[in-house]
Design a protein around this motif. Structure first.
Motif, short mmCIF file in Angstrom:
data_model
loop_
_atom_site.label_atom_id
_atom_site.label_comp_id
_atom_site.label_asym_id
_atom_site.label_seq_id
_atom_site.Cartn_x
_atom_site.Cartn_y
_atom_site.Cartn_z
N VAL A 77 0.84 -1.21 0.00
CA VAL A 77 0.00 0.00 0.00
C VAL A 77 0.87 1.25 0.00
O VAL A 77 1.67 1.46 0.92
N PRO A 78 0.71 2.12 -1.01
CA PRO A 78 1.45 3.40 -1.00
C PRO A 78 1.06 4.22 0.24
O PRO A 78 -0.10 4.28 0.62
N GLY A 79 2.06 4.85 0.83
CA GLY A 79 1.79 5.66 2.01
C GLY A 79 1.98 4.92 3.32
O GLY A 79 1.90 5.53 4.39
N ILE A 80 2.23 3.60 3.26
CA ILE A 80 2.53 2.82 4.45
C ILE A 80 4.02 2.49 4.47
O ILE A 80 4.57 2.01 3.47
N TYR A 81 4.64 2.76 5.60
CA TYR A 81 6.06 2.53 5.77
C TYR A 81 6.23 1.47 6.87
O TYR A 81 5.96 1.74 8.04
N THR A 82 6.64 0.28 6.48
CA THR A 82 6.66 -0.84 7.41
C THR A 82 8.00 -0.97 8.11
O THR A 82 9.06 -0.79 7.50
N GLU A 83 7.94 -1.30 9.39
CA GLU A 83 9.10 -1.63 10.20
C GLU A 83 8.77 -2.94 10.91
O GLU A 83 7.73 -3.05 11.56
N THR A 84 9.64 -3.94 10.79
CA THR A 84 9.36 -5.24 11.38
C THR A 84 10.43 -5.62 12.39
O THR A 84 11.59 -5.19 12.29
N LEU A 85 10.04 -6.44 13.34
CA LEU A 85 10.96 -6.89 14.37
C LEU A 85 10.41 -8.14 15.04
O LEU A 85 9.23 -8.48 14.86
N SER A 86 11.25 -8.81 15.78
CA SER A 86 10.82 -9.91 16.64
C SER A 86 10.64 -9.38 18.05
O SER A 86 11.40 -8.52 18.50
N VAL A 87 9.63 -9.89 18.75
CA VAL A 87 9.34 -9.42 20.10
C VAL A 87 9.16 -10.64 21.01
O VAL A 87 8.32 -11.50 20.73
N LEU A 88 9.93 -10.70 22.07
CA LEU A 88 9.82 -11.82 23.00
C LEU A 88 8.68 -11.63 23.99
O LEU A 88 8.10 -12.60 24.49
N GLY A 89 8.34 -10.38 24.28
CA GLY A 89 7.28 -10.08 25.23
C GLY A 89 7.25 -8.59 25.52
O GLY A 89 8.08 -7.83 25.00
N TRP A 90 6.31 -8.16 26.36
CA TRP A 90 6.19 -6.74 26.68
C TRP A 90 7.46 -6.21 27.34
O TRP A 90 7.76 -5.02 27.27
N TRP A 91 8.23 -7.10 27.94
CA TRP A 91 9.42 -6.73 28.70
C TRP A 91 10.69 -6.68 27.85
O TRP A 91 11.76 -6.30 28.33
N ASP A 92 10.60 -7.04 26.59
CA ASP A 92 11.77 -7.24 25.72
C ASP A 92 12.54 -5.93 25.53
O ASP A 92 12.08 -5.02 24.82
N PRO A 93 13.74 -5.78 26.11
CA PRO A 93 14.47 -4.51 26.01
C PRO A 93 14.95 -4.19 24.60
O PRO A 93 14.99 -3.02 24.21
N LEU A 94 15.29 -5.23 23.82
CA LEU A 94 15.74 -4.98 22.45
C LEU A 94 14.59 -4.44 21.60
O LEU A 94 14.78 -3.51 20.80
N ALA A 95 13.39 -5.00 21.76
CA ALA A 95 12.24 -4.50 21.02
C ALA A 95 11.92 -3.07 21.44
O ALA A 95 11.61 -2.22 20.58
N GLN A 96 12.03 -2.78 22.72
CA GLN A 96 11.77 -1.42 23.19
C GLN A 96 12.75 -0.44 22.56
O GLN A 96 12.36 0.64 22.09
#
Length: 347
Positions: A50-69
């Motif tokens: 979709v034009p106008g959408i800029y995607t960023e993806t990542l892996s998340v271990l949980g709400w506490w995940d410091p790398l995801a934060q």
């Protein structure tokens, strides 16, 4: 506006459908939309197209995940949005830290009765139903920080109601295959319906941990020829167009986007007396049954088959309600207005 949407689950249920449809709709209406999602999110391919959408993806271990934060803080800082809209607890918790650091308004959507310990630094709650608003008020969220804006569907709504086939009725149901969705109840009810002499088929869409147990139950009930399991649905409108009557057998249902999609297709609807469906529809537009009650569901399915003219009238009322209250054309502008008002307060 520049809007960041965050969803960190990788499955695809009602909340994920809402997140995807909202992101697409906002981009199509001219907003710049940053989408932050799991790298294995099921609708990622659609979002990237979709034009106008800029995607960023990542892996998340949980709400506490410091790398995801850390990663989310970095990509949000680079995009510099006017606001962040987060979906479900994991995204809400991490987005709260990011919003606080950069002084960005944070909107969250209550797709369910959320555990508020994960919802810190929230500027504004979009509650899906009045009952969810009441829940937030009971948990000391200010009434000024809540607005009820329902879920929506991007389906345009059919122009006319399809007549129910007289000789071979096709029932349809779909959703994530977990116990609370009540598919076991539906299969048992359908078996009793067939045993009573009704000529019918049942299509079930969706997937999940209960799929194999449900297929085994279907086999034990002798329904392999009458019931088809179709997996995750790429074309929900096509799936519904092949059916005559929609059934939602949920034991618990805080909203039910599938209800909206069936309404948009002009289908007679049988649903349990759960909180979401009872707020969306009433007895003039649908048929309600007791949750978890096989006999109640059998009776309603049989009644709709034998009273098709009445069912068509109710379906037409449901279609009208959908177009006036739950179509994306109606709901998306309300979300945009909430965004604008929140940004105006900040400025």
């Amino acid at each position: 506006m520049k809007i960041t949407q965050i969803m960190l689950s990788k499955g695809f249920g009602g909340a994920e459908r809402y997140f995807t449809d909202l992101s697409v709709a906002l981009a199509e209406r001219g907003h710049a939309v940053q989408v932050i999602c799991h790298k294995r999110f099921q609708e990622l391919k659609r979002l990237k197209a979709v034009p106008g959408i800029y995607t960023e993806t990542l892996s998340v271990l949980g709400w506490w995940d410091p790398l995801a934060q850390y990663s989310i803080k970095q990509v949000v800082k680079k995009f510099s949005p006017d606001l962040i809209h987060a979906h479900l607890a994991r995204a809400a918790y991490i987005a709260g830290k990011t919003a606080r650091k950069f002084n960005i308004p944070l909107v969250v959507k209550t797709h369910n009765y959320v555990n508020l310990k994960y919802y810190q630094d929230v500027s504004f709650f979009i509650a899906t139903t009045n009952d969810q608003r009441h829940y937030l008020l009971e948990n000391d969220v200010s009434k000024d920080d809540i607005e009820v804006i329902p879920n929506f569907s991007l389906f345009p709504g059919v122009e006319c109601i399809k007549a129910v086939n007289r000789n071979h009725i096709v029932f349809a149901s779909y959703g994530r295959m977990v116990s609370k969705k009540g598919f076991e109840i539906l299969l048992n009810a359908f078996q009793e319906l067939i045993s009573s002499g009704i000529n019918a088929r049942l299509m079930i869409g969706g997937d999940g941990p209960e799929r194999k147990p449900l297929q085994r139950l279907c086999n034990r009930l002798g329904l392999d020829k009458q019931v088809t399991f179709q997996g995750w649905l790429k074309d929900v409108e096509g799936f519904l167009s092949d059916a005559d009557i929609f059934v939602m057998p949920s034991l618990l249902e805080p909203f039910g986007i599938a209800i909206l999609e069936a309404m948009s297709c002009g289908m007679p609807i049988i649903t349990t007396k759960t909180k979401g469906p009872m707020e969306i529809l009433d007895d003039n537009q649908a048929y309600f049954v007791e949750a978890g009650n096989v006999a109640s569901l059998v009776a309603a399915m049989k009644y709709v088959v034998l009273n098709r003219e009445e069912a068509t009238v109710r379906a037409a009322r449901g279609l009208d309600r959908y177009k006036n209250h739950y179509s994306g054309y109606v709901v998306i502008p309300r979300i945009e207005q909430a965004y604008r008002e929140l940004c105006d307060v900040k400025s």
